[in-house]
Structure formats: C-alpha cells, structure tokens
Design an enzyme around this catalytic site. Structure first.
Site: not given
Length: 258
Positions: A105-106
C-alpha cells in the site's frame, strides 16, 4: 535535572527509523537484506508473518514511522524527504548487502522511491496493494476523520477492538491521516519513477481501495522484468492463510535474484 547535586538532564536515545525486525544466531552472518515498508496506519511488524519464515541469513529491517510501535509516543507525520534521508543514513550506513525492498500500500510507493536511492545495492522490488503512475487512489480522497474511519472499516486489516475503542481509534486515525498525506506526496510525479531491477507486483482481485486492473501498469516503472500476481482477496490478501506461503515464496525468489 541539574541542581545542587550536580546531576544533569540526559537526552533520551533517538529511536531508529529502521530497527532490526528479527534476531538471528550470532554465527549467522547476513548475506542479503530485506527492507519492509508497511501500509498506512501501521508498523512493519504487522507484516511479520511474511518475513519470519525467510532464511536466517536475510537481515530484515522495517520502516518505523512516528506514532506507532517503537515510536508510539511521537506525534504522527513526516515528509518523504525524511523517509529517504532515513534510508541514506540508517540503511546505506550499514555494511552493504544485496537488498530487496518490500512495500504494501503506502509502503509500495515508499519502497519504489527507496529502491532508486539504493542504486546498485537494490536487487529487486516487491510491491503490493498499490496502483502505479497516475491511477486514482481512494485513500487520497480522505479529508476528514469520518473518512479515515470509513477507510479503516472498508479496507479491512484493523482489529475489531481498535474500531470499538474510542481512544485507540482516535490515535489510529491520526496516524492514518498523516500517512495519507505522506502517500499523496510520494505519488506526486510517480509516473516518472523508473527502476532497473526485477519488479514483483501483488494485488487482490476484491481490493476495495486499489483496482486490480491497474496492476499491469507497474511494468512501466522498471526496465527489468515485471511479474504481476493476482490473489482472491481484499486489500490485505497477502496476510490471508491461503496466500501467505505464496507471498513468502515471492520474497524468497526476489532475494535470490542477482
């Protein structure tokens, strides 16, 4: 404190951004390094089930951002240049080893940025649960605390007790919103980011945050080979019992690449 007894205040030791995540036998010299970049609102130990089975000769370091795990007492929030400075200072400052970056994700955006900084030390990148280039990201539309709570609920991966504990939920949403700001910054100009190493891309076909059709676009971000694997599951498919062995195998293969 200072005073009549002559004692002086001491500065507490600085908490590292890149703690060692696994202890190994002293006789086992590291021959490879894995850098773990966690998802928004979390710390690297969330991904422990994925790196715990790796061979003992793999040194595992995890990005610890303010506001979680070892840095829980710090106010959340940092800038992209601080993350990259931590890589330069704490990772490149260690003995050089063939290195693989792994981000979810991030963490996928940060891992890709860090891979460029690592230069020839980086041998491969594994990115998960993230869209490449200019693809819209649902998280970047989060502007209020209510939006953040909804994102936590819809994305999954958050323990139910956290969602029902007002004090902890408030802390987690503060951390999440700070991380979303970091994600927005890391996504600016990302369409121009190119690597020169093999890229392994993982995604869930039922991910409510990232459209899995966008995963093929990661091929534009490396001059090396790009393998895309799709799994039945949501944003946290990689931690599901059914998929965890395959994800671990991807990490093993990435660490074996030269």
């Amino acid at each position: 404190m200072s005073g009549a007894y002559g004692s002086t205040a001491t500065t507490p030791p600085r908490v590292p951004w890149w703690p060692l995540l696994r202890l190994r036998e002293a006789a086992t010299a590291p021959r490879a390094r894995l850098l773990v970049f966690p998802h928004s609102g979390s710390g690297p130990n969330t991904l422990f089930p994925l790196f715990a089975p790796l061979p003992d000769h793999v040194e595992v370091l995890g990005l610890s951002l303010p506001g979680r795990e070892r840095r829980f007492g710090e106010p959340p929030g940092c800038r992209l240049d601080q993350v990259l400075d931590s890589v330069a200072d704490e990772v490149l400052g260690r003995d050089p080893l063939p290195t693989v970056v792994f981000g979810h994700s991030l963490g996928a955006l940060l891992a890709t940025r860090a891979a460029r900084l690592l230069g020839p030390h980086c041998r491969a990148a594994v990115v998960s649960g993230q869209a490449p280039g200019r693809t819209p990201r649902r998280a970047h539309g989060t502007t209020t605390e209510e939006d953040a709570v909804r994102l936590l609920r819809d994305g999954g991966g958050t323990a139910e007790w956290v969602l029902h504990d007002p004090e902890m939920l408030a802390h987690v949403t503060r951390v999440l919103r700070a991380d979303i700001e970091l994600s927005r910054e890391a996504a600016v100009g990302f369409e121009d980011v190119r690597l020169d190493v093999p890229l392994h891309v993982l995604g869930g076909t039922a991910d409510p945050l990232i459209p899995h059709a966008s995963l093929d676009g990661w091929a534009d971000h490396t001059t090396g080979a790009c393998q895309v694997l799709r799994f039945d599951g949501d944003h946290f498919f990689l931690l599901a019992d059914a998929h965890r062995p395959t994800v671990v195998d991807v990490l093993r293969r990435a660490l074996a690449e030269h």
